[in-house]
Design an enzyme around this catalytic site. Structure first.
Site, short mmCIF file in Angstrom:
data_model
loop_
_atom_site.label_atom_id
_atom_site.label_comp_id
_atom_site.label_asym_id
_atom_site.label_seq_id
_atom_site.Cartn_x
_atom_site.Cartn_y
_atom_site.Cartn_z
N GLY A 507 -4.45 -2.69 -7.76
CA GLY A 507 -4.09 -3.66 -8.78
C GLY A 507 -4.90 -4.94 -8.66
N ARG A 587 -11.83 -8.90 1.26
CA ARG A 587 -11.58 -10.34 1.24
C ARG A 587 -10.10 -10.58 0.93
NH1 ARG A 587 -14.36 -14.67 -2.59
NH2 ARG A 587 -13.98 -16.56 -1.37
N GLN A 597 2.57 -9.30 2.67
CA GLN A 597 2.42 -7.92 2.20
C GLN A 597 2.04 -6.97 3.33
OE1 GLN A 597 -0.16 -7.78 -1.19
NE2 GLN A 597 0.53 -5.74 -1.81
N LYS A 659 -10.67 -5.48 -1.33
CA LYS A 659 -10.46 -4.03 -1.16
C LYS A 659 -9.05 -3.60 -1.57
CE LYS A 659 -13.75 -2.62 2.43
NZ LYS A 659 -13.84 -2.11 3.82
N GLY A 660 -8.07 -4.44 -1.32
CA GLY A 660 -6.69 -4.07 -1.65
C GLY A 660 -5.86 -3.89 -0.39
N GLU A 663 -1.13 -1.02 0.67
CA GLU A 663 -0.67 0.16 1.40
C GLU A 663 -1.12 0.26 2.84
OE1 GLU A 663 -0.17 3.25 -2.20
OE2 GLU A 663 -1.51 1.56 -2.38
#
Lengths: 705, 187, 330
Positions: A507, A587, A597, A659-660, A663
């Protein structure tokens, strides 16, 4: 403070959430809280049999109850189109609400009762008599079942000869692992309010992506996509379970029929059959290595369960395709179709259960070889993608392992199991490596320069707790060379246009790319010194072409997880005393929320390791104790002080370097805890969760068994 | 008297009196959310198993989903909307905001209401199961991280924000000076 | 939830009169269990008699050195009460180990004693359960029973009693006072829960319509050195999978007085009298504690998935008694 003027970017600077004040004062309105005049309340009625047909729905007595305004079921429901594919593939037949009399699993929706108040709707739904013609059902999962098959599109991936590789190995580990049915249990139950307003269908929902949901609703009800508007201003947690769900279809169906606003909210118990779950897995890992731990053969086969209505595969064997190379390398998935609800994506689908098996097996290999578990992983670091041969965009697992080990104090560890005791507690430490894919999906965004000198950015993000609004403000501020306070962010409204959902750890990266591009285009169009017209100047972008032009590379986040546990061998209690997560995950946009998170992911790993398991009853086919007392998620007292840190790891091909991180926090965490339990006690736990009864049962077997 | 299934009651919420007719089945939580527009109190489970609906009733934290509205008549109810002192956030709210003691925010109002009460319960000398020696002679327990974790365990957070929640409660407890709290537990 | 009438009781006799006049009346205390069961349709009263405002919430010392706890005293107030903590610390610990801070603020002592089992089959109104629908069967025996009873169950029901508080009360010989239209009466807590047999739906020996008014703890000097240990599947806010309430007084190395009760292993709080008898007058050693626990657990009839409770309870009992013995000797 214009960020760049001070040489300091907004991205990378800790910032309190834009909606934070609303959340701590109770002002933030979630989906079930937006008031509409004339609202009616719907309550779903679920099947009590696990397989069969609905013979009769006795609606008349219920229609006579106080306040009841309608009952829908397969005998009177309007047609719903389920012959289409949405953003995530073929539509789930569960959304074809009341389209036939078939019951494919326990807890399948068989009717909707709508009444003037929620109390009336619930009582009427409970009172609705439904007759069934039950059929024998089969809900028993296990890897030993001959019906297990290779799902189409998920064929085995392999190179070399596994059996020969194992035969030539000095050290072999061959173990089976399992993980149970796990449920997302976002704190906010699914809720949707639907109404027709000025010829448009307006839906306020709790979901991970309004464009996906709006598109699905348009298809389901054969509506012009332009006539559907879905909003999800605040979302009380999702973790994969807030796609297009049956409560939405029910609300739209009733609102359309009644021509008045209808809200349908799921109960906690209903969330145990209507919104997906992580399927149980049965996995076998075979590792063959030289005495120094270098892998010759790696074989990971994972079987999971799916329903009779969809084909969902938990891709648990995938982490091995990234983490480790071996001359003989095979990863395989099998599927078993049962009369159970449909599983779905749940935080780190595949990687979470798969890393438990793989990283536990690596720890067993380290033990057998007498090699330190960190050193074992360092010796097996591949240069390129083990199966693809492609280069990594960046791979900083080594830094995670080394810096994590330093911060955790790994060097002081006595490798022998069962030697540290403190009162009634045995102490141990463990670690695991982790990986999760990084990706971007084409998205659109707009950036507007307002006449007053401020900016407005519209991007159809969904803030499921990630801090998406704030992250986008930081990204936009840098791209516009302005202060984040000077940027208004609009998200979570299907009218904003298509964008990636909040999912797959993609996202923030996908939205940020679009925002950065829109901002860049806007700056190019702004003439220095020129007046901005009252309607502002707007630039819109679509990142489809840019993302399509990305070079083929192995794009992943990496992490090293560390845990210290205490185990009371007399009571079977396991307590995690500390955890440390070292991340190389691109980043970091907002360190304040990113830390939350990542820690949250680690808490999920702890919860998975010690608590989470839904027990499916063979006789009824339903989950026993499907509520938050029967299905345990970690409580505050379970969670020790934890630390998450990250190493510098910008993605070189992403405009912001992201990168995200949604998870990667959970991946490997359960294995680190399981490995620590072994280190504390000398007993391996290969079946999650590591509950007291299992610790007690395993403790009576020989150590190392 | 013939049976009645609803009653007209007066609820005192955040210092304001509301008179309304309620179905006896209506919980305090639903009365707040559906009738009074006070949607800050959340419905996470509706079974007393998650704490998202926590409010203060006569100063004590209560899960409003298991409290019938009709049974709350005559009691003082404080919800998340009434915790702050006007525009000045309660120290617990401020600490949650500053330390990011939440993610999705859905459990947050319940966490904050609970934390406000935890600080008062601790100040009143209440022990917890984390308190080793519960005998009064042992003295009041310190509000350590372990004590906070235990006392806050009635509020589940699925996002897993517990580390920051504990830090926020500790910070707010440190900031507490007698007589400045907006809401005092009767403990 | 079915529609129902609601009345606030004005005095104990008023409460009894209201309750007696309605066919399906229930007393409402904290409501933490009853309201939940009403939402799922397992309880369907026609009338709730709210007893929260009755003057039954006092906690006071009795003349003989015991303690009387009013039926509507909340779990929180009882746990925080200095005399409870001083005289019966295991009772305070048991209360504090139960549920959550919010629920303890609501739940009453009387209601705690009468709470229903948390067996997952009992809680699911759509399936069979002999406790809920007599004669419908017990799916737990063949199904999910890893946290079910190993003592005192029957072929008709293997559910456990969920209370922590009641385990400590059982250890201290609590007496339950109640009132009916015929006047006040009392019974030992030991008699409150009848044997399960083939009537698992009969959960208390109280006369119909009785209102618990208080619980009295007789004087027990041994209780001043007492402890409650609870094992559960998460560190807090979970029902027990096994718990022990124990008190021990050692004189000259021998057991002068001992109290032992088990929780989460039986349809009732399980007073371990066999173990107590085995220990009385004997040595206060780990070996003696283990032998006594084994003697108590000899009657256990575990199911395949709850066999672990036998060693769990044995080790818990030994662990807690050993701690108490060490502290007494220190």
């Amino acid at each position: 403070m214009t960020a760049t003027a001070e040489g300091k970017s907004a991205v990378g600077t800790a910032r309190v959430r834009l909606e934070g004040l609303d959340k701590v004062t109770g002002a933030a309105k979630y989906a079930g809280e937006v008031d509409f005049d004339g609202l009616a309340y719907g309550h779903l009625v679920l099947s009590t049999v696990a397989r069969g047909r609905v013979r009769a729905v006795h609606a008349d007595p219920v229609l006579a109850l106080p306040g009841v305004v309608g009952v829908w079921h397969h005998g009177n429901a309007p047609r719903v189109n389920t012959d289409f594919s949405g953003m995530l593939g073929p539509v789930d037949p569960l959304l074809g609400l009341f389209q036939n009399d078939r019951v494919p699993h326990a807890g399948w929706p068989v009717a909707l009762v709508v009444a003037e108040t929620s109390e009336q709707a619930r009582e009427a739904a409970d009172a609705l008599a439904v007759d069934y013609d039950p059929e024998p059902h089969d809900v028993v999962f296990g890897a030993d079942r001959p019906e297990a098959y290779t799902p189409p599109g998920q064929e085995d991936r392999s190179k070399g000869d596994i059996e020969a590789g194992l035969a030539a190995s000095a050290v072999v580990v061959d173990r089976e692992y399992s993980t149970p049915e796990e449920y997302h249990n976002s704190m906010e139950p699914h809720a949707a309010t639907a109404r027709w307003e000025g010829g448009r269908l307006e839906v306020v929902d709790s979901n991970q992506g309004t464009p996906m949901v709006a598109g699905d609703l348009a298809q389901l009800f054969s509506l012009d996509p332009e006539s559907v508007r879905v909003r999800a201003e605040h979302v009380g947690g999702a973790f994969g379970n807030k796609g297009t769900r049956p409560h939405l279809v029910a609300a739209v169906m009733a609102a359309t029929a009644l021509q008045r606003p209808v809200r349908v909210t799921l109960t906690r118990r209903q969330m145990f059959s209507l919104v997906g779950y992580r399927p149980p897995t049965a996995q076998r890992v075979r590792l063959g290595a030289d005495p120094d731990g270098r892998l010759r053969a790696l074989d990971h086969e994972a079987c999971s369960q799916t329903s009779t209505t969809i084909e969902y595969t938990e891709l648990s064997a995938t982490p091995a395709r990234t983490l480790y190379d071996a001359d003989a390398h095979r990863t395989a998935h099998r599927l078993l179709r049962l009369d159970v609800p449909s599983p779905t994506f749940m935080r780190a689908p595949g990687e979470a259960p798969g890393s438990f098996a793989l990283e536990s097996a690596l720890d067993e290999l380290a033990e057998k070889c007498g090699v330190d578990p960190i050193e074992l992983r360092l010796r097996n670091e591949p240069e390129v993608g083990p199966l693809s041969g492609l280069p990594f965009s960046s791979r900083n697992l080594r830094a995670c392992l080394e810096e994590g080990a330093r911060r955790f104090g790994w060097a002081d560890r006595d490798p022998r199991p069962g030697v540290r005791r403190e009162g009634r507690w045995l102490l141990g430490t463990g670690m695991a490596a982790a990986t999760f894919p990084s990706g971007a999906v084409p998205s659109t965004a707009s950036a507007t320069a307002e006449a007053d000198g401020s900016f407005t950015v519209g991007v159809n993000a969904s803030d499921v707790g990630t801090g998406a609004r704030t992250a986008m403000a930081l990204v936009a501020a840098d791209a516009l060379d302005t202060d984040p306070d000077n940027v208004k962010i609009r998200i979570a409204d299907s009218d904003l246009g298509p964008a990636m959902i909040a999912g797959g750890s993609m996202g923030t990266r996908s939205w940020a790319w679009a925002v950065a591009e829109a901002a860049r285009e806007l700056r190019e169009r702004l003439v220095p010194g020129a007046e901005v017209p009252p309607e502002g100047i707007t630039a819109r972008t679509d990142t489809g072409a840019a993302i399509g032009a990305l070079a083929q590379k192995e794009r992943y986040s990496f992490a090293a997880q560390f845990a210290e546990v205490a185990v009371d061998p007399a009571s079977g209690e396991v307590r995690v005393r500390r955890m440390l997560g070292a991340f190389a995950a691109g980043r970091i946009v907002n360190p304040l929320t990113a830390r939350s998170q990542l820690l949250g992911g680690m808490v999920w790993g702890l919860s998975m390791a010690l608590h989470e398991e839904a027990a499916r009853d063979r006789a009824s086919g339903a989950v026993v104790g499907g509520d938050l007392a029967g299905y345990h998620v970690a409580a505050n007292a379970d969670v020790p002080d934890m630390e998450a840190f990250w190493v510098d790891d910008p993605d070189p091909d992403d405009p912001v370097g992201i990168k995200g991180i949604g998870e990667i926090g959970i991946v490997g965490a359960a294995a680190a805890i399981g490995n620590a339990v072994w280190h504390a006690t000398g007993v391996r736990h290969r079946h999650l969760p590591i509950r007291p009864d299992r610790v007690l049962a395993a403790g009576r077997e020989a150590p190392g068994a | 008297m013939s049976p009645a299934t609803s009653s007209t009651i007066t609820l005192t919420v955040n210092g304001e009196k509301h008179t309304l007719a309620v179905d006896h089945r209506t919980t305090l939580l639903d009365a707040l959310r559906e009738r009074l527009g006070l949607t800050g109190s959340k419905k996470g489970c509706d079974q007393g198993q998650c704490g998202a609906c926590t409010v203060l009733v006569d100063g004590r934290r209560t899960v409003s989903c298991l409290q019938l509205a009709v049974g709350a008549e005559g009691r003082e109810v404080t919800t998340i909307e009434g915790v702050a002192d006007g525009d000045r956030l309660h120290p617990v709210q401020q600490a949650f905001l500053d330390l990011d003691g939440y993610q999705c925010g859905y459990c947050t109002p319940g966490q904050i209401c609970s934390a406000v009460a935890v600080i008062e319960e601790h100040a009143a000398g209440w022990p917890s199961v984390a308190t080793g020696d519960v005998r009064p002679e042992a003295g009041a327990p310190e509000l350590t991280a372990e004590e906070i974790r235990e006392r806050m365990s009635g509020n589940l957070c699925r996002c897993g924000a517990y580390v920051s929640i504990v830090q926020a409660v500790a910070r707010a407890a440190d900031a507490r000076t007698p007589g400045t709290e907006a809401e005092g537990a009767t403990a | 939830m079915k529609e129902f009438d609601y009345r606030r009781a004005d005095g104990v006799s008023g409460a009894l009169a209201l309750h007696g006049a309605a066919p399906e009346a229930r007393f409402l205390g904290g409501g933490t269990n009853l309201v939940d069961l009403m939402k799922t349709g397992i309880e369907r009263p026609s009338l709730l008699v709210d007893i929260r405002e009755l003057p039954l919430d006092g906690i006071e010392a009795t003349g003989d050195g015991g303690l009387r706890i009013g039926a509507t005293a909340t779990n929180s107030d009882t746990a925080a009460h200095p005399e409870v903590r001083r005289r019966y610390p295991a009772l305070a610990q048991a209360l504090l180990a139960g549920a959550s801070g919010q629920l303890r603020n609501m739940a009453t002592v009387g209601g705690n004693l009468l709470q229903r089992t948390r067996c997952g089959y009992f809680s699911d109104a759509t399936g069979p359960c002999n406790k809920r629908v007599p004669g419908s069967g017990c799916p737990a025996i063949e199904g999910e029973h890893h946290n079910h009873a190993i003592l005192g169950a029957s072929a008709h029901c293997v559910a456990t009693h969920p209370s922590d508080m009641a385990v400590a009360l059982a250890a201290f010989d609590a007496v339950v006072a109640y009132e009916t239209a015929d006047g006040p009466d009392e019974m030992p807590l030991a008699d409150l829960y009848p044997p399960v047999g083939d009537t698992p739906h009969v959960e208390t020996a109280l006369p119909a319509g009785a209102l618990i008014t208080s619980v009295t703890l007789p004087p027990a000097p041994v209780a001043a050195a007492s402890r409650y240990r609870k094992v559960r599947e998460r560190a807090s806010f979970a029902f027990a999978i096994g718990s022990v309430a124990a008190a021990l007084e050692v004189r000259d190395g021998t057991v002068h007085d001992v109290r032992l009760a088990f929780g989460a292993v039986a349809p009732r709080p399980w007073r371990a009298q066999t173990a107590e008898k085995a220990l009385a007058g004997g040595p206060a050693t780990a070996e003696a504690f283990a032998a006594a626990a084994d003697a108590e657990l000899a009657a256990a009839e575990p199911l395949p998935d709850n066999e672990y409770k036998v060693p769990l309870m044995r080790d818990l009992a030994v662990s807690v008694l050993t701690e108490l013995a060490e502290e007494a000797g220190a």
